[in-house]
Design a protein around this motif. Structure first.
Motif, PDB file in Angstrom:
ATOM      1  N   VAL A 121       0.842  -1.198   0.000  1.00  0.00           N
ATOM      2  CA  VAL A 121       0.000   0.000   0.000  1.00  0.00           C
ATOM      3  C   VAL A 121       0.881   1.253   0.000  1.00  0.00           C
ATOM      4  N   VAL A 122       1.898   1.242   0.856  1.00  0.00           N
ATOM      5  CA  VAL A 122       2.767   2.415   0.936  1.00  0.00           C
ATOM      6  C   VAL A 122       3.537   2.614  -0.369  1.00  0.00           C
ATOM      7  N   LEU A 123       4.088   1.538  -0.881  1.00  0.00           N
ATOM      8  CA  LEU A 123       4.878   1.661  -2.106  1.00  0.00           C
ATOM      9  C   LEU A 123       4.022   2.154  -3.264  1.00  0.00           C
ATOM     10  N   MET A 124       2.799   1.628  -3.339  1.00  0.00           N
ATOM     11  CA  MET A 124       1.882   2.065  -4.397  1.00  0.00           C
ATOM     12  C   MET A 124       1.630   3.551  -4.272  1.00  0.00           C
ATOM     13  N   HIS A 125       1.435   3.986  -3.043  1.00  0.00           N
ATOM     14  CA  HIS A 125       1.183   5.402  -2.786  1.00  0.00           C
ATOM     15  C   HIS A 125       2.377   6.246  -3.191  1.00  0.00           C
ATOM     16  N   LEU A 126       3.547   5.805  -2.826  1.00  0.00           N
ATOM     17  CA  LEU A 126       4.754   6.560  -3.166  1.00  0.00           C
ATOM     18  C   LEU A 126       4.962   6.596  -4.677  1.00  0.00           C
ATOM     19  N   ARG A 127       4.646   5.491  -5.314  1.00  0.00           N
ATOM     20  CA  ARG A 127       4.779   5.454  -6.778  1.00  0.00           C
ATOM     21  C   ARG A 127       3.834   6.445  -7.418  1.00  0.00           C
ATOM     22  N   LYS A 128       2.603   6.463  -6.895  1.00  0.00           N
ATOM     23  CA  LYS A 128       1.612   7.367  -7.480  1.00  0.00           C
ATOM     24  C   LYS A 128       2.030   8.809  -7.349  1.00  0.00           C
ATOM     25  N   LYS A 129       2.693   9.079  -6.250  1.00  0.00           N
ATOM     26  CA  LYS A 129       3.129  10.461  -6.059  1.00  0.00           C
ATOM     27  C   LYS A 129       4.219  10.825  -7.062  1.00  0.00           C
ATOM     28  N   GLY A 130       4.667   9.833  -7.782  1.00  0.00           N
ATOM     29  CA  GLY A 130       5.623  10.114  -8.841  1.00  0.00           C
ATOM     30  C   GLY A 130       7.019  10.297  -8.341  1.00  0.00           C
ATOM     31  N   PRO A 175      10.500   9.468  -8.076  1.00  0.00           N
ATOM     32  CA  PRO A 175      11.348   8.546  -8.849  1.00  0.00           C
ATOM     33  C   PRO A 175      12.211   7.673  -7.957  1.00  0.00           C
ATOM     34  N   GLU A 176      12.521   8.175  -6.766  1.00  0.00           N
ATOM     35  CA  GLU A 176      13.438   7.426  -5.923  1.00  0.00           C
ATOM     36  C   GLU A 176      12.846   6.127  -5.408  1.00  0.00           C
ATOM     37  N   VAL A 177      11.510   6.029  -5.462  1.00  0.00           N
ATOM     38  CA  VAL A 177      10.933   4.810  -4.894  1.00  0.00           C
ATOM     39  C   VAL A 177      11.377   3.572  -5.655  1.00  0.00           C
ATOM     40  N   SER A 178      11.570   3.719  -6.941  1.00  0.00           N
ATOM     41  CA  SER A 178      12.126   2.580  -7.663  1.00  0.00           C
ATOM     42  C   SER A 178      13.626   2.633  -7.504  1.00  0.00           C
ATOM     43  N   LEU A 179      14.158   1.657  -6.837  1.00  0.00           N
ATOM     44  CA  LEU A 179      15.595   1.667  -6.637  1.00  0.00           C
ATOM     45  C   LEU A 179      16.344   1.180  -7.868  1.00  0.00           C
ATOM     46  N   GLU A 180      15.569   0.674  -8.807  1.00  0.00           N
ATOM     47  CA  GLU A 180      16.240   0.148 -10.000  1.00  0.00           C
ATOM     48  C   GLU A 180      16.550   1.306 -10.914  1.00  0.00           C
ATOM     49  N   GLN A 181      17.611   1.952 -10.679  1.00  0.00           N
ATOM     50  CA  GLN A 181      17.986   3.055 -11.537  1.00  0.00           C
ATOM     51  C   GLN A 181      19.490   3.201 -11.463  1.00  0.00           C
ATOM     52  N   THR A 182      20.051   3.631 -12.552  1.00  0.00           N
ATOM     53  CA  THR A 182      21.494   3.794 -12.536  1.00  0.00           C
ATOM     54  C   THR A 182      21.867   5.124 -11.887  1.00  0.00           C
ATOM     55  N   LEU A 183      20.886   6.037 -11.851  1.00  0.00           N
ATOM     56  CA  LEU A 183      21.179   7.327 -11.222  1.00  0.00           C
ATOM     57  C   LEU A 183      21.043   7.215  -9.723  1.00  0.00           C
ATOM     58  N   ASP A 184      21.942   7.799  -9.030  1.00  0.00           N
ATOM     59  CA  ASP A 184      21.889   7.838  -7.588  1.00  0.00           C
ATOM     60  C   ASP A 184      20.800   8.816  -7.165  1.00  0.00           C
ATOM     61  N   PRO A 185      19.949   8.483  -6.199  1.00  0.00           N
ATOM     62  CA  PRO A 185      18.962   9.465  -5.747  1.00  0.00           C
ATOM     63  C   PRO A 185      19.607  10.692  -5.134  1.00  0.00           C
ATOM     64  N   GLU A 186      20.843  10.563  -4.688  1.00  0.00           N
ATOM     65  CA  GLU A 186      21.550  11.710  -4.133  1.00  0.00           C
ATOM     66  C   GLU A 186      22.701  12.014  -5.072  1.00  0.00           C
ATOM     67  N   PRO A 187      22.469  12.788  -6.087  1.00  0.00           N
ATOM     68  CA  PRO A 187      23.479  12.940  -7.141  1.00  0.00           C
ATOM     69  C   PRO A 187      24.802  13.533  -6.673  1.00  0.00           C
ATOM     70  N   GLU A 240      12.525  -7.887  -4.374  1.00  0.00           N
ATOM     71  CA  GLU A 240      11.284  -8.339  -5.000  1.00  0.00           C
ATOM     72  C   GLU A 240      10.208  -7.265  -4.924  1.00  0.00           C
ATOM     73  N   MET A 241      10.089  -6.645  -3.782  1.00  0.00           N
ATOM     74  CA  MET A 241       9.032  -5.651  -3.603  1.00  0.00           C
ATOM     75  C   MET A 241       9.292  -4.392  -4.427  1.00  0.00           C
ATOM     76  N   MET A 242      10.562  -4.017  -4.483  1.00  0.00           N
ATOM     77  CA  MET A 242      10.886  -2.747  -5.125  1.00  0.00           C
ATOM     78  C   MET A 242      11.225  -2.904  -6.604  1.00  0.00           C
ATOM     79  N   GLY A 243      11.343  -4.135  -7.040  1.00  0.00           N
ATOM     80  CA  GLY A 243      11.685  -4.327  -8.449  1.00  0.00           C
ATOM     81  C   GLY A 243      13.100  -3.898  -8.758  1.00  0.00           C
ATOM     82  N   CYS A 244      14.017  -4.188  -7.867  1.00  0.00           N
ATOM     83  CA  CYS A 244      15.410  -3.853  -8.145  1.00  0.00           C
ATOM     84  C   CYS A 244      16.259  -5.087  -7.883  1.00  0.00           C
TER      85      CYS A 244
END
Lengths: 209, 208, 287
Positions: free
Chosen positions: A96-105, A107-119, A174-178
């Motif tokens: 529920v929380v993750l879905m909510h965070l995703r909806k808020k758009g 980007p950091e919620v998906s950890l599967e990214q090559t960019l660091d959330p703290e650039p 598994e939960m975060m898709g990373c």
């Protein structure tokens, strides 16, 4: 989940109403409101704390807690006891929380990214520690909560899921898709960041570069 | 091993899976030893935070409100989705053949009873008091028909109705969240079809 | 002593005879009809097995056996439709209400069976429209050459087992019953459950449209390497795991989410396969 966190069998202790958790689960499956209330009482702190920490915001946390228990109510009929009830409910809440965070758009919620959330953190920095600035015995709850709340959402999520809630990296992945590697490295960075914040709180000075 | 290398390997060390030489470094480096101690302390303190917050009293009240409003009139098909449902349904099945099957069933005595009996509607507000249920008024009428035939079956059909209503709700949400998702659309269509199949199965047996 | 033995034997025979008499209500009946094209047989039963098998020629044969005189079998012919129905005359136990049906059906004759409990078994039919409805009845359908006809099966809680079925337009539904499909293919195969698990083992052949949907049941699929499929799978709250080689599709609006959804094609992607569970686990593997 690490064993010290979850309990593997439904709590046998009777609650104020006299129902054990197992009985309340059965009752809730049949639509009994009293049983559902028992389950709420048993698990509300866990769910709410998770929501509060992941969002850092009381109003959102209350809404998400509400949503999590509403989903529990709808889905409890499908709970077949293959995992501990608390685990099942907890996962539901995390979703529920993750879905909510995703909806808020965020980007950091998906950890599967090559960019660091703290650039600004390009890579491992040389970290320093000196005896008088040790955090041992110096972290109280309030400070830690404040520090967690000031983390960026991506770091906050991973830290709360792993260090506070006790999920393992493979579960988080598994939960975060990373990837598991991603989860581990983000956790480490989150901890380093927290250390920075806590030392700043303690000394009023950031660590030496 | 220098500090930089040590710090690269630190996540594994804290996880409990690092090579012996990694564990050696802090023994001779106070800076890194301090770092390790700090990170361990942070994790240890974090562990104590789980379930430490209590939600306000009003949260439970709001949950119950949602559950109750859920129970009333939630299976109606909103207009745009209705179009989707019928439209898709029709293109999916060769109408003549399915109609023929239905016609066959009718001829065979599989009468589809209408629910135009004296409605067993609970008075306004009663839903609040009953154990919160996930069935609406049409469903309650169906259940009273089932009960006449076999009181024991009422409970089972009630459970099936609740499950199918939940599946409709969940499918609706998925479609709302992602209208372009074909699989979500299909789930919604099938959820409604399941419900009508359940109604038919419950009704046709009540004639025996 | 010899005479003692004999008299005992006689006594047993008498007892057996009485026992036979006690089942006086048990009646067998037979109905025979000649089927013209487009013929339909319908059977409505309460408790007891209903078995339907293929018979060559144009004769429909229906055999019934009632468990007591509290139930009665009535048959009615309405033109090309033959309706056989169990009537409950008085309330009784399950054994007393039990009626067994055996039906021998020629090619291209339709069959509709509605039963409450007691298995429904259908085997070997050819070109028949088949409608089976069981409440708690388990349903088994095997070796069907449907020749483009419909196969509709639905139960509330009965498990459904389908094997070696080809060229059918299938719609299969259950609430809590599980559905298993072995070597089932058709232009259209639609399986929906609310809570029951779905298992498919086969090729997804015939350039068909396959859709396996559940709300909370698990979906398990095993297919051979040579299968030509265009597959989409999603579990909103559960998990979706794929162990079968699929190529990413070039133009697709479907966004896979690791652990919860995946899509792709194998070979020329001739058959479309949709797997969807709201909260169950989806597992696809190579056979």
């Amino acid at each position: 989940m690490r064993p010290e966190k979850g309990h593997l069998t439904p709590s046998k202790k009777t609650t104020v109403s006299g129902l054990s958790e197992a009985e309340a689960i059965d009752g809730a499956k049949k639509g009994d409101a009293r049983s559902f209330e028992v389950l709420y009482d048993l698990h509300k702190r866990r769910v709410y704390s998770l929501c509060l920490r992941m969002t850092g915001n009381v109003a959102e946390a209350e809404d998400l807690t509400q949503e999590a228990f509403l989903q529990l109510y709808r889905k409890v009929a499908t709970f077949r006891g293959e995992s501990a009830f608390s685990t099942w409910l907890h996962r539901l809440s995390v979703n529920v929380v993750l879905m909510h965070l995703r909806k808020k758009g965020l980007p950091e919620v998906s950890l599967e990214q090559t960019l660091d959330p703290e650039p600004d953190e390009g890579g491992p920095k040389r970290e320093f520690g000196t005896a008088d600035l040790s955090l041992k015995g110096a972290i109280d709850r309030v400070n830690l909560e404040r520090a967690i709340a000031s983390l960026s959402p991506g770091y906050r999520t991973i830290f709360v899921l792993h260090d506070v809630e006790g999920y393992e990296h493979n579960e988080i992945a598994e939960m975060m898709g990373c990837s598991i590697g991603n989860s581990k490295s983000q956790l480490h960075k989150a901890r380093l960041k927290l250390r920075e914040i806590l030392r700043l709180q303690k000394t009023g000075k950031p660590p030496q570069p | 091993m220098n500090c930089m290398e040590f710090q690269n390997a630190l996540p594994d060390l804290l996880d409990g899976g690092a090579a012996p030489e990694v564990e050696e470094h802090p023994k001779s480096c106070t800076a890194c030893a301090g770092l390790v101690a700090d990170l361990k302390e942070i994790s240890a303190q974090a562990r104590l935070l789980a379930a430490s917050e209590e939600p306000g009293e009003h949260v439970w009240a709001r949950i119950m409100e949602s559950v109750e409003s859920d129970a009333l009139g939630h299976t109606e098909v909103p207009a745009p989705l209705r179009a989707l449902w019928w439209g898709a349904g029709q293109s999916r099945w060769a109408i003549p053949v399915w109609a023929a099957s239905v016609a066959a069933l009718l001829l065979l005595g599989f009468e589809f009873n209408t629910l135009r009996q004296a409605p067993a509607t609970p008075p306004e507000g009663v839903a609040v008091v009953q154990p919160a249920a996930l069935v609406d008024n049409d469903d309650l009428q169906l259940l009273s028909v089932v009960e006449k035939r076999s009181p024991a079956k009422r409970a089972r059909y009630k459970a099936h109705l609740e499950a199918v209503n939940a599946s409709i709700r969940d499918a609706k949400r998925s479609v709302e969240e992602d209208p372009a998702n074909e699989l979500a659309q299909e789930r919604l269509i099938q959820a409604y079809d399941q419900k009508s199949a359940l109604y038919e199965m419950a009704m046709t047996r009540s004639m025996q | 002593m010899a005479s003692g033995k004999q008299s005992r034997k006689l006594a047993w025979l008498l007892l057996a005879g009485c026992a036979g008499l006690a089942l006086a209500g048990e009646k067998t009946k037979e109905f025979k009809y000649t089927a013209a094209p487009g013929a339909w047989v319908s059977v409505v039963n309460n408790v007891g097995p209903v078995t339907v098998r293929y018979a060559s020629g144009r004769q429909i044969l229906i055999k019934s056996k009632t468990g007591s005189d509290k139930v009665e079998v009535a048959a009615e012919q309405k033109g090309n439709r033959f309706e056989i129905r169990t009537h409950i005359l008085q309330p009784g136990s399950e054994d007393e209400r039990r009626v067994e049906y055996e039906i021998f059906l020629p090619a291209k004759v339709g069959i509709a069976v509605r039963a409450d409990s007691g298995p429904i078994r259908v085997k070997g039919l050819r070109g028949s429209e088949i409608i089976l409805e069981g409440e708690a009845s388990p349903v088994e359908v095997h070796e069907i050459e449907a020749a483009g006809q419909h196969l509709h099966v639905r139960t509330v809680s009965g498990n459904i087992a389908l094997g070696k079925i080809s060229s059918a337009h299938m719609e299969v539904r259950s609430f809590t019953g599980g559905v298993s499909l072995e070597n089932v293919s058709g232009p259209k195969v639609q399986v929906t459950t609310t809570q029951g698990d779905i298992r498919y083992n086969g090729e997804f052949g015939s350039n068909g449209e396959y859709s396996l949907i559940s709300h909370s049941g698990n979906i398990d699929v095993a297919l051979p390497e040579g299968a030509s499929v265009d597959m989409m799978a999603e579990s909103v709250q559960g998990s979706a795991d794929n162990d079968f080689p699929l190529q990413r599709k070039q133009h697709s609006s479907f966004l896979p989410h690791k652990g919860r959804s995946f899509s792709g094609t194998s070979h020329s992607g001739s058959s479309s396969v949709q797997l969807s569970s709201f909260s169950g686990k989806i597992r696809v593997k190579k056979r």
